[in-house]
Write an enzyme that holds these catalytic residues in place. Structure first.
Site, PDB file in Angstrom:
ATOM      1  N   ASN A  39      34.851  53.256  18.569  1.00  0.00           N
ATOM      2  CA  ASN A  39      34.244  53.358  19.884  1.00  0.00           C
ATOM      3  C   ASN A  39      32.927  52.571  19.906  1.00  0.00           C
ATOM      4  O   ASN A  39      32.072  52.775  19.044  1.00  0.00           O
ATOM      5  CB  ASN A  39      34.006  54.842  20.207  1.00  0.00           C
ATOM      6  CG  ASN A  39      33.593  55.072  21.651  1.00  0.00           C
ATOM      7  OD1 ASN A  39      32.630  54.475  22.131  1.00  0.00           O
ATOM      8  ND2 ASN A  39      34.312  55.937  22.351  1.00  0.00           N
ATOM      9  N   GLU A  52      40.461  53.240  20.313  1.00  0.00           N
ATOM     10  CA  GLU A  52      41.839  52.742  20.320  1.00  0.00           C
ATOM     11  C   GLU A  52      41.939  51.413  21.066  1.00  0.00           C
ATOM     12  O   GLU A  52      42.696  50.521  20.673  1.00  0.00           O
ATOM     13  CB  GLU A  52      42.774  53.783  20.962  1.00  0.00           C
ATOM     14  CG  GLU A  52      42.774  55.137  20.261  1.00  0.00           C
ATOM     15  CD  GLU A  52      41.665  56.081  20.733  1.00  0.00           C
ATOM     16  OE1 GLU A  52      40.692  55.611  21.364  1.00  0.00           O
ATOM     17  OE2 GLU A  52      41.771  57.300  20.472  1.00  0.00           O
ATOM     18  N   CYS A  80      43.551  55.529  26.615  1.00  0.00           N
ATOM     19  CA  CYS A  80      44.059  55.086  25.315  1.00  0.00           C
ATOM     20  C   CYS A  80      45.498  55.558  25.110  1.00  0.00           C
ATOM     21  O   CYS A  80      46.319  54.842  24.507  1.00  0.00           O
ATOM     22  CB  CYS A  80      43.132  55.588  24.211  1.00  0.00           C
ATOM     23  SG  CYS A  80      41.454  54.930  24.407  1.00  0.00           S
ATOM     24  N   ASP A 140      32.378  59.915  28.215  1.00  0.00           N
ATOM     25  CA  ASP A 140      33.687  59.537  27.707  1.00  0.00           C
ATOM     26  C   ASP A 140      34.788  60.434  28.243  1.00  0.00           C
ATOM     27  O   ASP A 140      35.902  59.994  28.477  1.00  0.00           O
ATOM     28  CB  ASP A 140      33.704  59.631  26.163  1.00  0.00           C
ATOM     29  CG  ASP A 140      33.649  58.268  25.521  1.00  0.00           C
ATOM     30  OD1 ASP A 140      33.556  57.286  26.264  1.00  0.00           O
ATOM     31  OD2 ASP A 140      33.710  58.185  24.284  1.00  0.00           O
TER      32      ASP A 140
END
Lengths: 144, 144
Positions: A39, A52, A80, A140
């Site tokens: 990340n 990812e 993702c 996130d």
């Protein structure tokens, strides 16, 4: 421990050491790592650079990711997971799903096998981050 | 025509003129464009740089994309639809869903309204590209 998850954890630690979120991923094809990432949302100020996504990006344009296995230290989010579905990943192996959960059904409904290794190391690493940086984490998860 | 879709089409044409896929997107919050982008997969040799991902990326780290409207010249793939779900987009407006379809139910099941403008201009632009570049297009759809 699974050798590929070990590499995903290395990536997560890189992210943490850079001041970012401790989430790492590797993509495996025919027993070989073809992509790795972590990340970089904070580091590159980029809302889509989850571990990812960074991993697929670094794998490059293979033509096809069909039949690959995606290892991630944390259960992937919808973006993702959607990428895994879109790219034909056959299996997603996660280090834990305690700090993020909810996309297992979506992945499985699209024929992707989900394996949760439920690792203390992953839970602690992510849990410590969430405790220390609740606002960053909310960005996130979309909870902000 | 919808003024925001017009801007998404401008983005798609930029992509086409750069030798890439003619797919464009804009992200709208409170009636204003806060991000725009186009598919750069070929241009940047990056498998994740679909139009909508590029658009979120260019919008930057807002903290929250909640309540935004995503305009795309084409029905988004699973990765981009997953991003819309993850980021709390409330509505997805697409130029067409003839050249790509299948994610409407996923978006709607997560509470996102999907509006299909079914525009001839978008269908022709994308259709012409698919006819001339079937292999490139298959990379995006995961059919390769």
């Amino acid at each position: 421990m699974d050798k590929f998850m070990k590499e995903a954890i290395k990536e997560a630690k890189k992210g943490r050491d850079e001041g970012g979120l401790p989430i790492g991923a590797v993509l495996v094809k025919n027993g070989k790592i073809i992509g790795r990432g972590h990340n970089k949302r904070v580091q590159e100020d980029d809302p889509v650079l989850h571990a990812e996504i960074d991993c697929f990006r670094n794998a490059g344009r293979l033509g096809s990711f069909k039949g690959t296995v995606l290892y991630s230290t944390l259960q992937p989010c919808y973006m993702c997971s959607g990428a895994a579905v879109q790219f034909g990943v056959k299996k997603v192996v996660v280090g834990e799903s305690e700090n993020y959960t909810g996309t297992e059904d979506f992945l499985e409904s699209r024929g992707i096998q989900v394996v949760d290794l439920d690792l203390e190391e992953c839970k602690r690493m992510m849990g410590d981050f969430v405790d220390s940086n609740p606002e960053l984490w909310k960005e996130d998860t979309g909870d902000i």
